[in-house]
Design a protein around this motif. Structure first.
Motif, short mmCIF file in Angstrom:
data_model
loop_
_atom_site.label_atom_id
_atom_site.label_comp_id
_atom_site.label_asym_id
_atom_site.label_seq_id
_atom_site.Cartn_x
_atom_site.Cartn_y
_atom_site.Cartn_z
N GLU A 167 0.82 -1.21 0.00
CA GLU A 167 0.00 0.00 0.00
C GLU A 167 0.85 1.27 0.00
N LEU A 168 1.95 1.27 0.74
CA LEU A 168 2.82 2.45 0.77
C LEU A 168 3.39 2.75 -0.61
N LEU A 169 3.89 1.70 -1.31
CA LEU A 169 4.48 1.91 -2.63
C LEU A 169 3.40 2.18 -3.67
N ASP A 170 2.21 1.58 -3.52
CA ASP A 170 1.11 1.86 -4.45
C ASP A 170 0.72 3.33 -4.38
N ALA A 171 0.65 3.87 -3.16
CA ALA A 171 0.29 5.28 -2.99
C ALA A 171 1.36 6.19 -3.55
N ALA A 172 2.61 5.74 -3.51
CA ALA A 172 3.71 6.57 -3.97
C ALA A 172 3.88 6.56 -5.48
N ALA A 173 3.57 5.43 -6.13
CA ALA A 173 3.88 5.29 -7.57
C ALA A 173 2.69 4.88 -8.42
N GLY A 174 1.54 4.62 -7.82
CA GLY A 174 0.39 4.24 -8.61
C GLY A 174 0.58 2.91 -9.31
N ASP A 175 0.29 2.91 -10.63
CA ASP A 175 0.37 1.67 -11.41
C ASP A 175 1.78 1.39 -11.94
N ARG A 176 2.72 2.28 -11.68
CA ARG A 176 4.08 2.04 -12.15
C ARG A 176 4.74 0.96 -11.29
N PRO A 177 5.31 -0.09 -11.87
CA PRO A 177 5.96 -1.12 -11.06
C PRO A 177 7.16 -0.56 -10.29
N VAL A 178 7.26 -0.92 -9.03
CA VAL A 178 8.37 -0.48 -8.18
C VAL A 178 8.96 -1.70 -7.49
N VAL A 179 10.27 -1.82 -7.58
CA VAL A 179 11.02 -2.86 -6.86
C VAL A 179 12.14 -2.19 -6.09
N LEU A 180 12.13 -2.33 -4.78
CA LEU A 180 13.22 -1.84 -3.94
C LEU A 180 13.98 -3.06 -3.43
N ILE A 181 15.28 -3.08 -3.71
CA ILE A 181 16.13 -4.21 -3.32
C ILE A 181 16.84 -3.86 -2.02
N ALA A 182 16.79 -4.77 -1.07
CA ALA A 182 17.43 -4.53 0.23
C ALA A 182 18.94 -4.42 0.07
N GLY A 183 19.55 -3.69 0.99
CA GLY A 183 20.99 -3.48 0.94
C GLY A 183 21.80 -4.75 1.05
N ASP A 184 21.20 -5.83 1.58
CA ASP A 184 21.93 -7.09 1.68
C ASP A 184 21.63 -8.05 0.53
N LEU A 185 20.78 -7.61 -0.43
CA LEU A 185 20.41 -8.39 -1.62
C LEU A 185 19.54 -9.60 -1.30
N HIS A 186 19.17 -9.81 -0.06
CA HIS A 186 18.42 -11.00 0.31
C HIS A 186 16.92 -10.77 0.39
N CYS A 187 16.47 -9.58 0.06
CA CYS A 187 15.05 -9.25 0.19
C CYS A 187 14.71 -8.16 -0.82
N SER A 188 13.50 -8.22 -1.39
CA SER A 188 13.02 -7.17 -2.29
C SER A 188 11.61 -6.79 -1.87
#
Length: 470
Positions: A98-119
């Motif tokens: 919900e946080l990312l949906d409100a920030a970017a709408g229908d645009r796909p967003v992927v945030l990769i964790a600093g340790d690469l083990h989580c997105s």
């Protein structure tokens, strides 16, 4: 010193002239050290990092989402927006769709964790990359697969970024890397070198899904790849046995504050079978192990494999080795297993470790204890988890501090000599390869802050300048 045929041919005392027909390079009070190695990188990921949204400073999920909102407003579009570097273990709120949906709408967003083990994905990205998955997070193998899927398909663009990143590494005195990028890197690096990327020596690793391919081609650790002028060499077999600290998946003897001990990606029998297969085919095993239980299991597997370390030969590596039970410290040297560690992670993770490993951080990143036990240290960055800059690793190992904070467990500091040794593969000696760095400060008199900002005047790989400000 005289360099001939890519090696150090002779070393002259100060003031004694060399051969007059050769080019002379005055050092003018500068220091000559062996060229540096970063012995654990994900190079293609590192090459892409500068093009991604930096969310490493976000102190909450809401702040990370606000960075996404600002980028979306400044750079609108429909392509996937990729960010990198978040650490959610200390956040007071949870990453949600919900946080990312409100920030970017229908645009796909992927945030990769600093340790690469989580997105962390919004709804549009989850529908595209992981349909049917509940929640907002992908962890471990699912996150690794997504990270690979986000790599640009245009090889020429990615190769150009990689060439720029290699040139940037040379400005820090780097002559070589151990590339543990996910996927299959043989053709990738062969192509890059053929196209003129000649700033680095590269040892490329292989993962479980391509191990039989490597064996089928007859690849063996340490052997150069034909047609690459000796710049590309087969590296280790990377086995990911547990997760990471920030993701709370590092496998530990004691439970995390919220419960659970982390994850084991393989059973002990599976881990031993993988190590046996690699060793039998001449490929050095490198086991990712972060938690103390994961390190114990890795050492158990190496012991069963029959690793002896006789004659100083290293028969395997443990990658990260972040939390180690004191009883297991002497086993590294006894088995001949290198501790392939990333000292800058200690500075990145100190606050998370104090919370999630409360009461046990005296055993976290135990560099001095490993060194005193006779273990071989091999330093890396795990870039893009930390910047590809060995001087940052050296500074963190020597000072156990950054950003003006008090040293964290200063009893685990090590001398500059040991930190440099862990960051190099050669010596300044006759017969050694002319892989050299010319630096502006005396490293043995420098403070940790001065080491971190070490100016490098020039870098030579096999006697050839890859960086030169002289």
């Amino acid at each position: 010193m005289t360099v001939r045929d890519r090696s150090i041919a002779s070393i002259h005392p100060a003031g004694v002239p060399g051969e007059r027909s050769l080019e002379r390079i005055p050092l003018d009070g500068r220091w000559l050290v062996p060229g540096l190695w970063d012995q654990h990188v994900h190079f293609t990921q590192w090459a892409q990092t500068a093009r991604r949204l930096d969310v490493s400073r976000a102190s909450s999920a809401e702040e990370a989402a606000s960075l996404v909102r600002a980028r979306t407003a400044a750079d609108p579009g429909t392509d996937v927006l990729v960010g990198f570097g978040f650490h959610d273990a200390l956040w007071h709120d949870l990453p949600s769709r919900e946080l990312l949906d409100a920030a970017a709408g229908d645009r796909p967003v992927v945030l990769i964790a600093g340790d690469l083990h989580c997105s962390w994905l919004n709804s549009a990205a989850m529908a595209r990359y992981a349909p049917g998955v509940e929640g907002a997070l992908l962890r471990e193998d699912a996150s690794f697969a997504l990270t690979s899927a986000l790599t640009p398909s245009d090889e020429s663009i990615l190769d150009r970024w990689a060439s720029d990143a290699a040139d940037g590494a040379a400005t820090h005195g780097v002559v070589g890397i151990v590339d543990l990028e996910y996927g299959w890197s043989l053709e990738t690096w062969t192509r890059r070198i053929a196209a003129g990327a000649r700033s680095l020596r590269v040892e490329f690793g292989v993962y479980r899904d391509r191990m039989t391919d490597a064996v089928g081609l007859g690849l063996r650790t340490g052997e150069p790849i034909e047609g690459t002028d000796g710049l590309l060499t087969m590296g280790p077999f990377k086995v990911i046995s547990d997760g990471s600290l920030n993701t709370r998946t590092a496998l530990c003897l004691h439970a995390y504050p919220g419960g659970g001990h982390g994850v084991a990606n393989l059973t002990p029998d599976e881990l031993l079978a993988d190590l046996r297969f690699a060793a039998a085919n001449g490929i050095e095993p490198a086991v990712h192990a972060i938690g103390d239980e994961a390190n114990r299991r890795a050492l158990d597997a190496f012991e069963q494999l029959g690793a002896s370390g006789r004659g100083g030969q290293i028969v395997g590596r443990i990658e990260h080795a972040q939390l180690i039970d004191p009883a297991d410290i002497p086993r590294f040297a006894a088995l001949g297993i290198a501790a392939s560690v990333q000292p800058e992670h200690a500075m990145d993770d100190r606050d998370v470790a104090d919370r999630l490993w409360a009461g046990r951080t005296r055993h976290a990143f135990p560099l001095a204890s490993l060194l005193a036990s006779g273990a071989r240290l091999a330093f890396g960055s795990d870039a893009p988890v930390a910047p590809l800059d060995p001087w940052a690793a050296i500074a963190s190992a020597v000072g156990r501090t950054r950003d003006g904070r008090e040293p964290w467990h200063p009893e685990q500091r090590i001398p500059v000599e040991a930190a440099l040794d862990a960051s190099t593969r050669s010596r300044v000696a006759v017969g050694e390869p002319a892989d050299l760095a010319i630096i502006e400060r005396d490293p043995f008199a420098a403070t940790p802050d001065e080491l971190r900002a070490m100016p490098v005047a020039a870098t030579l790989l096999a006697g050839r300048f890859t960086h030169d400000t002289l």
